[in-house]
Design an enzyme around this catalytic site. Structure first.
Site, PDB file in Angstrom:
ATOM      1  N   ARG A  93      21.920   2.315  -3.269  1.00  0.00           N
ATOM      2  CA  ARG A  93      22.212   1.050  -2.606  1.00  0.00           C
ATOM      3  C   ARG A  93      22.999   0.128  -3.535  1.00  0.00           C
ATOM      4  O   ARG A  93      23.046   0.343  -4.746  1.00  0.00           O
ATOM      5  CB  ARG A  93      20.885   0.359  -2.226  1.00  0.00           C
ATOM      6  CG  ARG A  93      19.928   1.261  -1.480  1.00  0.00           C
ATOM      7  CD  ARG A  93      18.474   0.955  -1.839  1.00  0.00           C
ATOM      8  NE  ARG A  93      17.564   1.925  -1.206  1.00  0.00           N
ATOM      9  CZ  ARG A  93      17.014   1.755  -0.022  1.00  0.00           C
ATOM     10  NH1 ARG A  93      17.229   0.644   0.655  1.00  0.00           N
ATOM     11  NH2 ARG A  93      16.231   2.676   0.492  1.00  0.00           N
ATOM     12  N   ARG A 112      13.281  11.523   5.437  1.00  0.00           N
ATOM     13  CA  ARG A 112      14.658  11.060   5.649  1.00  0.00           C
ATOM     14  C   ARG A 112      15.630  11.945   4.865  1.00  0.00           C
ATOM     15  O   ARG A 112      15.297  12.455   3.791  1.00  0.00           O
ATOM     16  CB  ARG A 112      14.807   9.609   5.207  1.00  0.00           C
ATOM     17  CG  ARG A 112      13.801   8.682   5.838  1.00  0.00           C
ATOM     18  CD  ARG A 112      14.205   7.229   5.726  1.00  0.00           C
ATOM     19  NE  ARG A 112      14.220   6.719   4.370  1.00  0.00           N
ATOM     20  CZ  ARG A 112      14.443   5.434   4.068  1.00  0.00           C
ATOM     21  NH1 ARG A 112      14.702   4.559   5.034  1.00  0.00           N
ATOM     22  NH2 ARG A 112      14.427   5.010   2.819  1.00  0.00           N
ATOM     23  N   ASP A 152       0.807  -1.221   0.000  1.00  0.00           N
ATOM     24  CA  ASP A 152       0.000   0.000   0.000  1.00  0.00           C
ATOM     25  C   ASP A 152       0.840   1.270   0.000  1.00  0.00           C
ATOM     26  O   ASP A 152       0.306   2.380  -0.055  1.00  0.00           O
ATOM     27  CB  ASP A 152      -0.975   0.009   1.181  1.00  0.00           C
ATOM     28  CG  ASP A 152      -0.282  -0.189   2.531  1.00  0.00           C
ATOM     29  OD1 ASP A 152       0.859   0.288   2.682  1.00  0.00           O
ATOM     30  OD2 ASP A 152      -0.882  -0.814   3.410  1.00  0.00           O
ATOM     31  N   GLY A 153       2.162   1.116   0.083  1.00  0.00           N
ATOM     32  CA  GLY A 153       3.034   2.281   0.037  1.00  0.00           C
ATOM     33  C   GLY A 153       3.079   3.097   1.303  1.00  0.00           C
ATOM     34  O   GLY A 153       3.679   4.175   1.334  1.00  0.00           O
ATOM     35  N   ASP A 193      17.959   2.092   6.222  1.00  0.00           N
ATOM     36  CA  ASP A 193      16.722   1.321   6.370  1.00  0.00           C
ATOM     37  C   ASP A 193      16.616   0.650   7.741  1.00  0.00           C
ATOM     38  O   ASP A 193      17.104  -0.460   7.954  1.00  0.00           O
ATOM     39  CB  ASP A 193      16.566   0.281   5.261  1.00  0.00           C
ATOM     40  CG  ASP A 193      16.109   0.902   3.964  1.00  0.00           C
ATOM     41  OD1 ASP A 193      15.849   2.118   3.946  1.00  0.00           O
ATOM     42  OD2 ASP A 193      16.001   0.187   2.961  1.00  0.00           O
ATOM     43  N   ASP A 225      19.906  -4.805  -0.944  1.00  0.00           N
ATOM     44  CA  ASP A 225      19.140  -3.597  -1.243  1.00  0.00           C
ATOM     45  C   ASP A 225      19.050  -2.664  -0.048  1.00  0.00           C
ATOM     46  O   ASP A 225      18.528  -1.549  -0.170  1.00  0.00           O
ATOM     47  CB  ASP A 225      17.735  -3.957  -1.739  1.00  0.00           C
ATOM     48  CG  ASP A 225      16.996  -4.878  -0.789  1.00  0.00           C
ATOM     49  OD1 ASP A 225      17.376  -6.046  -0.708  1.00  0.00           O
ATOM     50  OD2 ASP A 225      16.046  -4.426  -0.122  1.00  0.00           O
TER      51      ASP A 225
END
Length: 479
Positions: free
Chosen positions: A179, A172, A121-122, A258, A248
């Protein structure tokens, strides 16, 4: 100072090559509320710190301003398994700011679906957004290379994970979010023109000294090897477990990137697994350095079309030595040693870690108290052990290695052994308060984590042993 909108420039990364990114309109976040803002970071960016009544800035940080952003494409090895396309499934580059520290990209995490959302859903949920905001700033306070967090915007909108949860968007900040997986994507799909363009962009923008090398791509890889090796040493000595060290999630700049199911060690367990979604322990604390090298090997494979295999192999072979040198230097500082002698100090450290592992000695408290012990102020560190005779034998060997002024040594040790780190129970306490729309605890914790080495700043509650209920906490890849 100018506002974020006034300073924001288009992303240069997205503009370099048509295949790097897709233009996306963020999905508006209903009823956005500015929950927390990083005023120190805003100042370093040369912008006014956003405030709740700055409607336009809050809309921008929520993804509600209506302008286009960019989602980049990448691939990666997830838990060792190759996935040919991933990409920014819920992260959007708003643009970048030219700051005193160089260009800084601004990225929204949780701003809605992108072409790479893969049935998602993002969105990002409140709990994971709080954890990312706090931990990225905690790592910065510890002096460990990391992405940063400028703000967190919340909303009453809900999405389903294991249960229905409220959403949030974190802004952020990083010099780059590129990456290892960006290189892997173009190499795997045979898009060599784009691969070359990506390498040239990274070299020219972030590693310009490599351009003078006879083989700039090989020089770039050597720099990434060195940065990754030192980052792994940084993680190990503070007891940080990333939890999802997929290629990633590895920064080409050697940044911590992340913050998902991370964790800091409480009681020392060399095989500690912080991620409930990692039952095999691939990313356990003691396996992180080896995984760092494995991930670099994947990056080397991606760079192979641009440079020679022999050079890549030689650069990768230097990883172990670079990591061990960095680790030794950091442990020497933590132990208060003026220098590091391999033949004496590795056995000394190993004996200590074996006892700590056997007794699950609290990692952060031990190192902090050791500074007082080495300064001959008290022996509270001894109380952390059950087998005190065994510790006394180690301590006798340790004291024979100490030289110089004891008080100065103690001060130096306290400057590298943090008093507080972001333990899971602390993040959980902030999350529980935030779920009741109280973000004051999150703000207080963020302020304490910005000064992890300081004593006497009114936040002693964060500096002790974790409460009993902390043992029941579990984090996973769901966010």
């Amino acid at each position: 100072m100018p506002t974020l909108q006034q300073r924001l420039l288009p992303s240069r990364h997205a503009a370099v090559h048509a295949e790097f990114a897709r233009r996306v309109l963020p999905t508006p976040l209903p009823s956005p509320r500015l929950a927390i803002v990083n005023t120190a970071l805003a100042a370093s960016l040369g912008i006014d710190a956003p405030t709740a009544d700055a409607v336009g800035t809050v809309a921008l940080l929520a993804g509600n301003a209506g302008g286009e952003a960019a989602a980049t494409v990448y691939a990666g090895h997830q838990f060792g398994v190759w996935v040919p396309q991933l990409g920014d499934g819920r992260a959007l580059l708003l643009g970048e700011i030219d700051s005193a520290d160089g260009p800084q990209e601004i990225q929204l995490k949780g701003a809605g679906q992108t072409p790479y959302s893969r049935m998602g859903d993002g969105r990002a949920v409140l709990r994971s957004s709080i954890r990312e905001y706090l931990c990225s700033e905690a790592m910065h306070g510890l002096g460990i290379p990391t992405t940063r967090a400028l703000s967190m915007v919340t909303s009453p909108a809900r999405v389903r994970r294991e249960q229905m949860e409220t959403t949030a968007v974190v802004a952020r900040v990083s010099p780059s979010f590129i990456r290892f997986g960006h290189f892997e994507f173009f190499a795997h799909h045979g898009r060599l023109e784009a691969l070359r363009a990506l390498a040239d962009y990274v070299i020219d923008r972030h590693f310009p000294a490599c351009r003078a090398h006879a083989d700039p791509v090989l020089a770039l890889f050597g720099e990434v090897v060195a940065r990754t090796a030192t980052l792994m040493a940084d993680w190990q000595v503070v007891g940080f477990c990333h939890g999802v060290m997929n290629t990633d999630n590895m920064s080409i700049l050697g940044l911590t990137l992340d913050y998902g199911p991370f964790g800091f060690l409480d009681g020392f367990d060399a095989g500690h697994i912080c991620n409930h979604s990692d039952p095999s322990g691939r990313y356990a604390w003691d396996r992180q350095p080896g995984i760092g090298q494995w991930n670099l090997a994947c990056l080397a494979s991606a760079l192979l079309p641009l440079t020679g295999q022999a050079g890549l192999e030689a650069a990768l072979a230097r990883y172990t030595g670079l990591f061990e040198t960095a680790l030794a230097a950091r442990f020497a500082a933590k132990l208060g040693l003026a220098d590091w002698e391999d033949e004496r100090d590795w056995p000394l450290l190993t004996a200590l870690l074996e006892q700590m592992n056997a007794e699950r000695t609290d990692w952060t408290l031990f190192w902090r108290r050791l500074g007082d012990f080495a300064a001959q102020r008290n022996e509270a560190v001894r109380d952390l052990f059950v087998d005190r005779e065994r510790f006394d034998r180690w301590a006798a060997d340790y004291r024979r290695r100490l030289h110089g002024d004891a008080a100065a040594r103690g001060r130096a040790m306290q400057a590298v052994n943090p008093r507080i780190v972001l333990r899971n129970w602390m993040a959980e306490a902030a999350i529980r308060a935030a779920e009741q729309e109280d973000f004051s605890l999150m703000a207080a914790l963020a302020a304490a984590l910005a000064r992890p080495y300081a004593d006497g700043i009114g936040d002693e509650a964060w500096a002790g042993l974790p409460p009993d209920w902390a043992d029941g906490l579990s984090v996973s890849c769901s966010s």
